[in-house]
Every structure is written in C-alpha cells, then in structure tokens.
Design a protein around this motif. Sequence first.
Motif, PDB file in Angstrom:
ATOM      1  N   CYS A   5       0.693  -1.293   0.159  1.00 53.84           N
ATOM      2  CA  CYS A   5       0.017   0.010   0.031  1.00 53.84           C
ATOM      3  C   CYS A   5       1.004   1.498   0.016  1.00 53.84           C
ATOM      4  O   CYS A   5       0.383   2.056  -0.512  1.00 53.84           O
ATOM      5  N   TRP A   9       3.570   5.508  -3.333  1.00 53.59           N
ATOM      6  CA  TRP A   9       3.893   6.764  -2.839  1.00 53.59           C
ATOM      7  C   TRP A   9       5.302   6.927  -2.240  1.00 53.59           C
ATOM      8  O   TRP A   9       5.675   8.249  -1.878  1.00 53.59           O
ATOM      9  N   CYS A  14       0.741  11.231  -0.098  1.00 53.05           N
ATOM     10  CA  CYS A  14      -0.625  11.428  -0.373  1.00 53.05           C
ATOM     11  C   CYS A  14      -1.493  12.247   0.281  1.00 53.05           C
ATOM     12  O   CYS A  14      -1.686  11.680   1.371  1.00 53.05           O
ATOM     13  N   GLU A  16      -4.548  13.757   0.047  1.00 48.76           N
ATOM     14  CA  GLU A  16      -5.695  13.765  -0.337  1.00 48.76           C
ATOM     15  C   GLU A  16      -6.780  13.352   0.855  1.00 48.76           C
ATOM     16  O   GLU A  16      -6.300  12.740   1.763  1.00 48.76           O
ATOM     17  N   THR A  18      -9.382  11.166   0.500  1.00 49.04           N
ATOM     18  CA  THR A  18      -9.444   9.805   0.427  1.00 49.04           C
ATOM     19  C   THR A  18      -8.389   9.182   0.178  1.00 49.04           C
ATOM     20  O   THR A  18      -7.551   9.796  -0.553  1.00 49.04           O
ATOM     21  N   PHE A  19      -8.114   7.993   0.362  1.00 53.51           N
ATOM     22  CA  PHE A  19      -7.018   7.368   0.299  1.00 53.51           C
ATOM     23  C   PHE A  19      -7.071   5.962  -0.068  1.00 53.51           C
ATOM     24  O   PHE A  19      -7.729   5.132   0.451  1.00 53.51           O
ATOM     25  N   GLU A  20      -6.716   5.748  -1.256  1.00 54.75           N
ATOM     26  CA  GLU A  20      -7.193   4.143  -1.864  1.00 54.75           C
ATOM     27  C   GLU A  20      -5.779   3.160  -1.537  1.00 54.75           C
ATOM     28  O   GLU A  20      -4.912   3.200  -1.747  1.00 54.75           O
ATOM     29  N   LEU A  21      -6.317   2.391  -0.382  1.00 49.36           N
ATOM     30  CA  LEU A  21      -5.490   1.548   0.084  1.00 49.36           C
ATOM     31  C   LEU A  21      -4.739   0.672  -0.782  1.00 49.36           C
ATOM     32  O   LEU A  21      -3.528   0.311  -0.551  1.00 49.36           O
ATOM     33  N   PRO A  23      -4.096   0.790  -4.630  1.00 50.31           N
ATOM     34  CA  PRO A  23      -4.132   1.130  -5.780  1.00 50.31           C
ATOM     35  C   PRO A  23      -3.331  -0.016  -6.818  1.00 50.31           C
ATOM     36  O   PRO A  23      -2.790  -0.905  -6.457  1.00 50.31           O
ATOM     37  N   HIS A 195      -2.034   5.050   6.126  1.00 43.37           N
ATOM     38  CA  HIS A 195      -2.251   6.355   5.596  1.00 43.37           C
ATOM     39  C   HIS A 195      -1.652   7.449   6.402  1.00 43.37           C
ATOM     40  O   HIS A 195      -1.084   8.496   5.751  1.00 43.37           O
ATOM     41  N   GLN A 225      -8.474  -7.332   3.680  1.00 47.81           N
ATOM     42  CA  GLN A 225      -7.134  -6.766   3.572  1.00 47.81           C
ATOM     43  C   GLN A 225      -6.208  -8.353   3.538  1.00 47.81           C
ATOM     44  O   GLN A 225      -5.331  -8.086   2.703  1.00 47.81           O
ATOM     45  N   LYS A 265     -11.768   3.039   8.808  1.00 51.44           N
ATOM     46  CA  LYS A 265     -11.868   4.138   7.784  1.00 51.44           C
ATOM     47  C   LYS A 265     -10.396   5.082   7.956  1.00 51.44           C
ATOM     48  O   LYS A 265     -10.146   5.593   9.033  1.00 51.44           O
TER      49      LYS A 265
END
Length: 283
Positions: A5, A9, A14, A16, A18-21, A23, A195, A225, A265
């Motif tokens: 994850c 990066w 990142c 933002e 929202t965070f795309e776990l 990608p 995150h 996960q 979340k």
Amino acid sequence: MGDICGSPWEGGTCREETFELFPASGTITDDTVCTVAVADALLNQRPVAESLREWCRRYPGMGYGGLFNRWVYRPSTGPYQSWGNGGAMRVSPCAWLAKSLAEAEFLAFQTASVTHDHPEGLRGARAIAGAIWLARQGLDQTALMRAVTARYHYELGMHVLERAELNPSGSDALDTVPIALDCGMQATSVADAIHRAVYIGGDSDTTASMSAAIAEARFGLDADQVEMTLARVPADMRLVVEALYARVGQPMARPAMAPAASRDKPEVEKRFQFLHWLARLVR
C-alpha cells in the motif's frame, strides 16, 4: 500489506482526503522480500545471511540499497555498519516468534546485525520488534507509547502534521523509525497507520511496512485486507507467511465485527488538521 500500500507513494506523499489503500500500482518491494527471508530463517533455523541472500537473488531489482545489493552478491562480505532502516523493516517475524521482549530484541539484533550493525541500525530494529511485541501483549496506546519511549529513547508523540512539515526524505533509521513508531502507535487501525505513513511521505513503503506491523499487533487484519495482500504476494512467499502464522497460532484475519469498518476508515486531512489545531489551542 504496508509495503504494497505504501509502495506507490515512495518518495512522495498522498494528502488527499480519500486514500486508495490498494491502488493498481501497489506491489511488494525489498521490504517484503527481506521480511520473508527473515521469517524463513527463523522458522527453519537457517543462517540469516544465507536466507537473505537466497531470497534477494531470487527476487532481484526490488529496490535494494546499493551497499545491501553488493552484500547480497558477495558472500564473503560481512556487515557494513549501515545506519539505514533495512534491519528494522524486516524485523516483524522476530516479534511474533519471540516468547519475551528480551527474546524479540535478541532476534532483532541477530537478524539486523548481519548487515546493519551500526548502533542506530540496531536500535531501530530493536525498537520496531519491541513495539510489536509489546502491542501483542494488549497494552493500550498510552502505555505502549510510554514503554517504547522509555526503552528506546526516541522522541515520540509528534502529531502527523508536525512530522509531515519536516518533509522527510531519507532512509536512515534515526529519521524513519520514529515516524513508523508514531504512525503505528497513534493509529486507530492498520489502514490508518498506513495512511499516516503515506501522508508524512518520504520512504513511504518502508515506514508503512513498519507502522502497519505495529498496528496489526494492536488491531489485527480484516479478511478482505488479507485477501488483497496475498493476491499480490508470490506463491513461494505466501507459503512462508502462512507457516509463520501457523507457528505462532495466530489467524491471519481477525473475526468479523460490525464496528470494524468504521475503525478501519483511514483518517483524512481535515481530521488531521482539526486535531493539530486543537492541540495548538490547548498548548
């Protein structure tokens, strides 16, 4: 999971909301290869250096550091006084297999010192292993933070925005291990730990690997996960991972619970900013 994850990066951030776990570009790197190598060595009583060299040759070009890569292909080479985070990033199996904190630290020393024998490289490995082991004992966030700070003498407890403002960029253990410790111990879930590490930036795949390992010991992983992670791990590595969990007697995924989704979340930038503002107001 933290490696996969965090890998898109690395060298960036990142920030933002929202965070795309997971990608599409998320993949394993040297962090995963070396962690599997350490697990293989400990599970099968193999020399750590031998296992590391075998696995890293099997998976070349995974982002290894220059000195480490030369070490891999020169069997006569010994440790090279590295103060990087390479010993700390691969240490999590030590904390899961150890029966005591002292044993976790001893195994961390053994597995790190074949390459990263500088005092800072060794301290970083001991600290990550110690934090994971202590988290496995059920310490709450406050007690865990106090214990790790007292034992390993890092400056901890910084807010994620404060660490992000420092704009970290290197891979020294002295700089990255405290980031991972704070992310793992302040997190509300494994996803939140990742995150936080990505939000701070720098060596994101490695800090996410270390912080996620601490957070897993605190919160466990959800079945989705585990599934998403193992889908991106080669079959030979999956066998080692499965053997590790079996040896420990630990299920990979925690039992499904209704509140889990809300806990997992990821924190978003607005919440980070509000908490940072509130902390400053209180001070």
